[in-house]
Design a protein around this motif. Structure first.
Motif, PDB file in Angstrom:
ATOM      1  N   LYS A 442       0.841  -1.193   0.000  1.00  0.00           N
ATOM      2  CA  LYS A 442       0.000   0.000   0.000  1.00  0.00           C
ATOM      3  C   LYS A 442       0.882   1.251   0.000  1.00  0.00           C
ATOM      4  CE  LYS A 442      -3.694   2.333   2.586  1.00  0.00           C
ATOM      5  NZ  LYS A 442      -4.563   2.294   3.789  1.00  0.00           N
ATOM      6  N   ASN A 443       0.566   2.172  -0.896  1.00  0.00           N
ATOM      7  CA  ASN A 443       1.289   3.444  -0.984  1.00  0.00           C
ATOM      8  C   ASN A 443       2.787   3.213  -1.185  1.00  0.00           C
ATOM      9  OD1 ASN A 443      -1.224   4.600  -0.451  1.00  0.00           O
ATOM     10  ND2 ASN A 443      -0.788   4.877   1.730  1.00  0.00           N
ATOM     11  N   ILE A 444       3.091   2.474  -2.225  1.00  0.00           N
ATOM     12  CA  ILE A 444       4.479   2.225  -2.608  1.00  0.00           C
ATOM     13  C   ILE A 444       4.821   3.197  -3.729  1.00  0.00           C
ATOM     14  CG2 ILE A 444       6.164   0.516  -3.334  1.00  0.00           C
ATOM     15  CD1 ILE A 444       4.722  -0.184  -0.691  1.00  0.00           C
ATOM     16  N   THR A 445       5.839   4.005  -3.531  1.00  0.00           N
ATOM     17  CA  THR A 445       6.241   4.997  -4.525  1.00  0.00           C
ATOM     18  C   THR A 445       7.683   4.742  -4.938  1.00  0.00           C
ATOM     19  OG1 THR A 445       4.775   6.651  -3.540  1.00  0.00           O
ATOM     20  CG2 THR A 445       6.509   7.453  -5.001  1.00  0.00           C
ATOM     21  N   SER A 446       7.889   4.601  -6.245  1.00  0.00           N
ATOM     22  CA  SER A 446       9.240   4.427  -6.762  1.00  0.00           C
ATOM     23  C   SER A 446       9.605   5.601  -7.653  1.00  0.00           C
ATOM     24  CB  SER A 446       9.367   3.126  -7.549  1.00  0.00           C
ATOM     25  OG  SER A 446      10.655   3.053  -8.156  1.00  0.00           O
ATOM     26  N   MET A 447      10.708   6.232  -7.322  1.00  0.00           N
ATOM     27  CA  MET A 447      11.276   7.285  -8.161  1.00  0.00           C
ATOM     28  C   MET A 447      12.487   6.768  -8.911  1.00  0.00           C
ATOM     29  SD  MET A 447      10.863  10.157  -5.197  1.00  0.00           S
ATOM     30  CE  MET A 447      11.057   8.910  -3.913  1.00  0.00           C
ATOM     31  N   SER A 448      12.664   5.463  -8.910  1.00  0.00           N
ATOM     32  CA  SER A 448      13.852   4.836  -9.468  1.00  0.00           C
ATOM     33  C   SER A 448      13.800   4.774 -10.985  1.00  0.00           C
ATOM     34  CB  SER A 448      13.987   3.415  -8.907  1.00  0.00           C
ATOM     35  OG  SER A 448      15.054   2.745  -9.528  1.00  0.00           O
ATOM     36  N   ASP A 449      14.988   4.795 -11.586  1.00  0.00           N
ATOM     37  CA  ASP A 449      15.100   4.611 -13.028  1.00  0.00           C
ATOM     38  C   ASP A 449      15.395   3.160 -13.391  1.00  0.00           C
ATOM     39  OD1 ASP A 449      17.660   4.395 -12.041  1.00  0.00           O
ATOM     40  OD2 ASP A 449      18.545   5.908 -13.352  1.00  0.00           O
ATOM     41  N   GLY A 450      15.215   2.236 -12.434  1.00  0.00           N
ATOM     42  CA  GLY A 450      15.408   0.819 -12.711  1.00  0.00           C
ATOM     43  C   GLY A 450      14.225   0.214 -13.438  1.00  0.00           C
ATOM     44  N   SER A 451      14.201  -1.107 -13.532  1.00  0.00           N
ATOM     45  CA  SER A 451      13.115  -1.785 -14.247  1.00  0.00           C
ATOM     46  C   SER A 451      11.786  -1.638 -13.518  1.00  0.00           C
ATOM     47  CB  SER A 451      13.442  -3.271 -14.402  1.00  0.00           C
ATOM     48  OG  SER A 451      13.363  -3.941 -13.146  1.00  0.00           O
ATOM     49  N   ASN A 452      11.826  -1.478 -12.188  1.00  0.00           N
ATOM     50  CA  ASN A 452      10.609  -1.412 -11.354  1.00  0.00           C
ATOM     51  C   ASN A 452       9.725  -2.639 -11.549  1.00  0.00           C
ATOM     52  OD1 ASN A 452      10.725   1.189  -9.878  1.00  0.00           O
ATOM     53  ND2 ASN A 452      10.881   2.019 -11.943  1.00  0.00           N
ATOM     54  N   GLU A 453      10.339  -3.749 -11.865  1.00  0.00           N
ATOM     55  CA  GLU A 453       9.588  -4.985 -12.090  1.00  0.00           C
ATOM     56  C   GLU A 453       8.889  -5.439 -10.812  1.00  0.00           C
ATOM     57  OE1 GLU A 453      11.018  -8.657 -14.532  1.00  0.00           O
ATOM     58  OE2 GLU A 453      11.554  -9.038 -12.441  1.00  0.00           O
ATOM     59  N   ILE A 454       7.689  -5.973 -10.978  1.00  0.00           N
ATOM     60  CA  ILE A 454       6.939  -6.618  -9.900  1.00  0.00           C
ATOM     61  C   ILE A 454       6.825  -8.085 -10.290  1.00  0.00           C
ATOM     62  CG2 ILE A 454       4.778  -6.695  -8.617  1.00  0.00           C
ATOM     63  CD1 ILE A 454       4.425  -3.708  -9.364  1.00  0.00           C
ATOM     64  N   ARG A 455       7.573  -8.934  -9.626  1.00  0.00           N
ATOM     65  CA  ARG A 455       7.718 -10.338 -10.040  1.00  0.00           C
ATOM     66  C   ARG A 455       7.125 -11.244  -8.955  1.00  0.00           C
ATOM     67  NH1 ARG A 455      11.362 -14.632  -9.526  1.00  0.00           N
ATOM     68  NH2 ARG A 455      11.743 -15.796 -11.465  1.00  0.00           N
ATOM     69  N   ILE A 456       6.208 -12.131  -9.356  1.00  0.00           N
ATOM     70  CA  ILE A 456       5.564 -13.055  -8.417  1.00  0.00           C
ATOM     71  C   ILE A 456       5.613 -14.446  -9.032  1.00  0.00           C
ATOM     72  CG2 ILE A 456       3.488 -13.573  -7.101  1.00  0.00           C
ATOM     73  CD1 ILE A 456       2.686 -10.648  -7.426  1.00  0.00           C
ATOM     74  N   TYR A 457       6.410 -15.334  -8.460  1.00  0.00           N
ATOM     75  CA  TYR A 457       6.607 -16.668  -9.016  1.00  0.00           C
ATOM     76  C   TYR A 457       6.404 -17.713  -7.922  1.00  0.00           C
ATOM     77  CZ  TYR A 457       8.142 -15.649 -13.765  1.00  0.00           C
ATOM     78  OH  TYR A 457       8.176 -15.287 -15.093  1.00  0.00           O
ATOM     79  N   GLY A 458       5.217 -18.361  -7.953  1.00  0.00           N
ATOM     80  CA  GLY A 458       4.995 -19.510  -7.095  1.00  0.00           C
ATOM     81  C   GLY A 458       5.767 -20.716  -7.602  1.00  0.00           C
ATOM     82  N   ARG A 459       5.721 -21.789  -6.827  1.00  0.00           N
ATOM     83  CA  ARG A 459       6.542 -22.948  -7.188  1.00  0.00           C
ATOM     84  C   ARG A 459       5.788 -23.958  -8.030  1.00  0.00           C
ATOM     85  NH1 ARG A 459      10.997 -25.885  -6.049  1.00  0.00           N
ATOM     86  NH2 ARG A 459      10.727 -28.146  -6.095  1.00  0.00           N
ATOM     87  N   ASP A 460       4.626 -24.416  -7.518  1.00  0.00           N
ATOM     88  CA  ASP A 460       3.823 -25.396  -8.236  1.00  0.00           C
ATOM     89  C   ASP A 460       2.419 -25.363  -7.627  1.00  0.00           C
ATOM     90  OD1 ASP A 460       3.979 -26.927  -5.837  1.00  0.00           O
ATOM     91  OD2 ASP A 460       5.778 -27.938  -6.554  1.00  0.00           O
ATOM     92  N   ALA A 461       1.569 -26.270  -8.078  1.00  0.00           N
ATOM     93  CA  ALA A 461       0.177 -26.248  -7.620  1.00  0.00           C
ATOM     94  C   ALA A 461       0.041 -26.524  -6.125  1.00  0.00           C
ATOM     95  CB  ALA A 461      -0.638 -27.263  -8.414  1.00  0.00           C
ATOM     96  N   ALA A 462       1.052 -27.146  -5.529  1.00  0.00           N
ATOM     97  CA  ALA A 462       1.021 -27.422  -4.088  1.00  0.00           C
ATOM     98  C   ALA A 462       1.694 -26.329  -3.267  1.00  0.00           C
ATOM     99  CB  ALA A 462       1.698 -28.762  -3.803  1.00  0.00           C
ATOM    100  N   HIS A 463       2.323 -25.376  -3.923  1.00  0.00           N
ATOM    101  CA  HIS A 463       3.023 -24.289  -3.235  1.00  0.00           C
ATOM    102  C   HIS A 463       2.725 -22.994  -3.983  1.00  0.00           C
ATOM    103  CE1 HIS A 463       5.374 -27.973  -2.327  1.00  0.00           C
ATOM    104  NE2 HIS A 463       5.431 -27.443  -1.106  1.00  0.00           N
ATOM    105  N   LEU A 464       1.588 -22.383  -3.607  1.00  0.00           N
ATOM    106  CA  LEU A 464       1.079 -21.219  -4.324  1.00  0.00           C
ATOM    107  C   LEU A 464       1.427 -19.921  -3.602  1.00  0.00           C
ATOM    108  CD1 LEU A 464      -2.524 -22.463  -5.195  1.00  0.00           C
ATOM    109  CD2 LEU A 464      -0.574 -22.317  -6.768  1.00  0.00           C
ATOM    110  N   ILE A 465       1.373 -18.847  -4.362  1.00  0.00           N
ATOM    111  CA  ILE A 465       1.369 -17.488  -3.822  1.00  0.00           C
ATOM    112  C   ILE A 465      -0.023 -16.933  -4.090  1.00  0.00           C
ATOM    113  CG2 ILE A 465       2.363 -15.184  -3.985  1.00  0.00           C
ATOM    114  CD1 ILE A 465       4.953 -16.539  -4.994  1.00  0.00           C
ATOM    115  N   GLU A 466      -0.731 -16.497  -3.052  1.00  0.00           N
ATOM    116  CA  GLU A 466      -2.132 -16.136  -3.240  1.00  0.00           C
ATOM    117  C   GLU A 466      -2.543 -14.976  -2.333  1.00  0.00           C
ATOM    118  OE1 GLU A 466      -4.082 -19.820  -2.460  1.00  0.00           O
ATOM    119  OE2 GLU A 466      -3.847 -19.688  -0.291  1.00  0.00           O
ATOM    120  N   ASN A 467      -3.622 -14.299  -2.788  1.00  0.00           N
ATOM    121  CA  ASN A 467      -4.198 -13.179  -2.042  1.00  0.00           C
ATOM    122  C   ASN A 467      -3.166 -12.063  -1.844  1.00  0.00           C
ATOM    123  OD1 ASN A 467      -6.433 -14.891  -1.854  1.00  0.00           O
ATOM    124  ND2 ASN A 467      -5.882 -15.568   0.216  1.00  0.00           N
ATOM    125  N   ILE A 468      -2.700 -11.532  -2.954  1.00  0.00           N
ATOM    126  CA  ILE A 468      -1.713 -10.455  -2.953  1.00  0.00           C
ATOM    127  C   ILE A 468      -2.409  -9.178  -3.408  1.00  0.00           C
ATOM    128  CG2 ILE A 468       0.557  -9.729  -3.732  1.00  0.00           C
ATOM    129  CD1 ILE A 468       0.505 -12.432  -2.223  1.00  0.00           C
TER     130      ILE A 468
END
Length: 682
Positions: A442-468
């Motif tokens: 919440k309220n994340i501000t980037s003034m950076s000249d980098g990629s500003n990538e937002i990367r979300i990588y779960g592992r498999d169906a038994a190890h999820l990343i959820e409710n973000i």
């Protein structure tokens, strides 16, 4: 060398300025008082006698009012440049003059959120600063160059008595304790390092409670003792009700600066730490601990500025089930500034050997700088300004990042589940259940000249990343308003992502994958019955024979088949399967353009009731790029958890990425599941 508790406080001079007179007198109070306005008193502490000159900075001198402020050097950063720091106490708004002893064209005062501009006169920069303000002088925009960190603090109160038997008191002076073990602090004790005191040593709080470590002095640590104790400046272990306040820790070693482990009810207030030595120089790590508060910290490191970890009951062992290890929970980190020359500014992980990570909040943080790695820039996918990287299967939940301002970074946000860290040197284990869920940005501000990538990588169906949840994410002068924005890279094991912005006040929800159009090549989704479609080729290799194209459905099996009885590639249930024979199986992809790519995907055994396993690897043209040690990765016959095949490389058009599976002794039960994904990230 001075000794604690045996020096009387030194007489000092206090200057009171009014419009018409000056009164001069001495008193038993800290040295270096002066006023910069009618009612403001500035306190600076002289360099202690006996301190080796190498610890004193030659790059900067500082005055505040009429008071000279000593400037010290903590060591060199990864680029071989000195990092300087200074501190003063003041009762009100103070004018600070910084003289720079080398040429520069421009300057900035960080963080930008302070709104400080200052004035320049020749090589001098002047700025007015309020108490309880940390300011960094950055020259010519060179984050790799010589910088100055200035800590402006409120006047000190409630100083403990030297005569108190429960106080270990270090009056002004230089104390070199490097030849002995750490100072061990027991229950009920207070350590006080007064302004003007520099202690070259280590402090250990173990199995203790009701402990305070405080003072306006400096804990210096730039050595390795080899005595069997932790080689860190400050360690808390199995302790509770501990307060650390106002301490400056200057360290120059490629090892952690400070840590707590299996501790609780710990308050770390106005803590300043500088350890710019590359690498592993984390600022103050929190492992298997709970009910911890960090407030008004400043940390400059060449690794994680702060990492919240799980290292288990008896040290990190990936074979241990995380459910048996103490949890990490109720952590608040707020009102702080972070600078990391490598790895992450804010990190949860990489070691996650804890039964759970729960209720962790970072709030009102200025990330001044986050760089990934001097030796492997833009090659490590598990790093970010704000990072969650899990190595061990556990539950990570109810995490909040709020009011975070990023000034200079590459990747902005990362959540990932990894097999190992740092080219396999730190292994993980995913044989147990695990999830990352309920993470709120919440309220994340980037003034950076980098990629500003937002990367979300779960592992498999038994190890999820959820409710973000993402709420009010601003990059430059634009708010992120759609998951289709170029910043998101999300794989198919991330679910229920929510994004809120002024354009979408009610929020939008999606599941992974989310990838920029045309940037991703997914081997299963692009599987074809013809060679070369979507740049994929299905081949075999045999010593003395070389590479051969496979043939589709030669025997009615609906497989790509090689020349032997068992060599095959096929697709089922959205995944690819490989089976070697005396021939290796090659799934080759030919790059359609030049650029930088990331490679991901889990490889694991499909049939686990026999045989002797297989070996797997990834090649770029004729060079193995995974595993990074140049040795084929062994998959044991029953390894149905497998390995994350994460790699990155730079390609020319026409370069070949080859995913290879080979038998070990026999070809029995060698069916292997592997669904590679290649993503252009330039």
């Amino acid at each position: 060398m001075a000794h604690p508790k045996f020096h009387l406080p030194r007489a000092v001079f206090v200057l009171f300025f009014s419009l018409s007179f000056i009164v001069l007198f001495s008193a038993n109070i800290p040295a270096g008082y002066a006023q910069t306005s009618e009612d403001t008193i500035v306190t600076a502490y002289p360099v202690p006698s006996g301190l080796p000159s190498k610890y004193v900075s030659s790059d900067f001198t500082i005055t505040a009012g009429n008071t000279s402020v000593p400037v010290y050097v903590s060591g060199e950063n990864a680029w071989g440049n000195k990092v300087s720091y200074a501190a003063l106490d003041t009762s009100g708004l103070t004018t600070v003059n910084i003289n720079v002893h080398f040429s520069f064209k421009s300057y900035q005062l960080l963080p930008q959120s302070l709104g400080l501009s200052g004035t320049r006169n020749g090589n001098s920069v002047s700025v007015q600063v309020n108490p309880d303000t940390d300011v960094t002088l950055l020259l010519d925009g060179d984050y790799n160059g010589r910088v100055l960190h200035l800590f402006v603090r409120s006047s000190e109160t409630n100083i403990p008595l030297m005569q108190d038997s429960h106080v270990i008191y270090y009056p002004p002076g230089y104390y070199d304790l490097s030849a002995q073990g750490p100072v061990q602090i027991t229950s009920g004790q207070t350590v006080y390092i007064s302004g003007g005191a520099i202690v070259r040593g280590r402090f250990l709080v173990q199995g203790s409670e009701n402990v305070t470590i405080r003072g306006r002095g400096i804990l210096l640590n730039d050595y390795v003792n080899g005595d069997g104790f932790d080689e860190v400046a400050l360690a808390l272990k199995n302790s509770k009700n501990v307060e650390i306040r106002d301490l400056i820790v200057a360290r120059d070693q490629n090892a952690w600066t400070a840590f707590m482990w299996k501790s609780s009810q710990v308050d770390v207030l106005n803590y300043k730490a500088i350890n710019a030595r590359y690498a592993s120089s984390d600022g103050f790590n929190i492992a298997n601990s709970h009910d911890v508060l960090f407030d008004h910290a400043f940390i400059h490191t060449s690794d994680d500025s702060v990492a919240i970890k799980g290292t288990g009951n008896a040290g990190y062992d990936p074979a241990v089930d995380p459910a048996t290890s103490p949890p990490t929970y109720n952590i608040t980190y707020q009102n702080s500034q972070l600078w990391s020359d490598a790895n992450n500014a804010i990190g949860i992980g990489a070691e996650t050997l804890a039964s759970t990570f729960d209720n962790i909040k970072f709030q009102n943080i200025d990330i001044l700088r986050n760089f990934d790695d001097i030796n492997y820039p833009d090659q490590l996918t598990e790093r970010a300004a704000i990072n969650i990287c899990a190595l061990n299967a556990t539950t990570i939940q109810n995490i909040t990042f709020e009011d975070i301002r990023v000034e200079k970074a590459k990747r902005l946000i990362n959540i990932t589940m990894e097999d190992d860290f740092w080219f396999g040197s730190l292994p993980g284990n995913w044989q147990w259940p695990g999830v990352i869920r309920n993470v709120h940005y919440k309220n994340i501000t980037s003034m950076s000249d980098g990629s500003n990538e937002i990367r979300i990588y779960g592992r498999d169906a038994a190890h999820l990343i959820e409710n973000i949840t993402f709420e009010n994410i601003q990059i430059g002068d634009q708010f992120v308003s759609a998951f289709q924005d170029a910043y998101f890279r999300v794989n198919s094991f991330a679910r229920n992502l929510e994004l809120y912005s002024s354009e979408n006040p009610n929020g939008i929800t999606t599941d992974g994958p989310i990838l920029p159009d045309g940037s991703t090549h997914h081997a299963a989704e692009q599987f074809s019955l013809e060679q070369g479609v979507n740049h994929w080729f299905y081949r075999t290799w045999q010593a003395g024979v070389g590479t051969r194209e496979m043939v589709w459905n030669l025997d009615g099996s609906m497989h790509w088949r090689g020349p032997k009885a068992w060599d095959a590639i096929w697709k089922a249930d959205g995944e690819l399967y490989f089976h070697p024979d005396v021939t290796q199986i090659l799934l080759d992809w030919v790059s359609p353009r030049a650029g930088k790519i990331e490679i991901n995907g889990i490889v694991k055994k499909s049939v686990v009731n026999g045989g002797d396993g297989v070996t797997v690897s990834i090649w770029k043209n004729n060079q193995m790029i995974w595993p990074s040690n140049g040795q084929w990765q062994v998959l044991e016959y029953n390894d149905n958890m497998g390995h994350q095949t994460a790699a990155s490389t730079i390609l020319d058009k026409g370069d070949v990425i080859s995913f290879r599976v080979d038998k070990r002794g026999t070809t029995d039960y060698d069916s292997t599941k592997w669904t590679p994904e290649i993503t252009f990230i330039d």
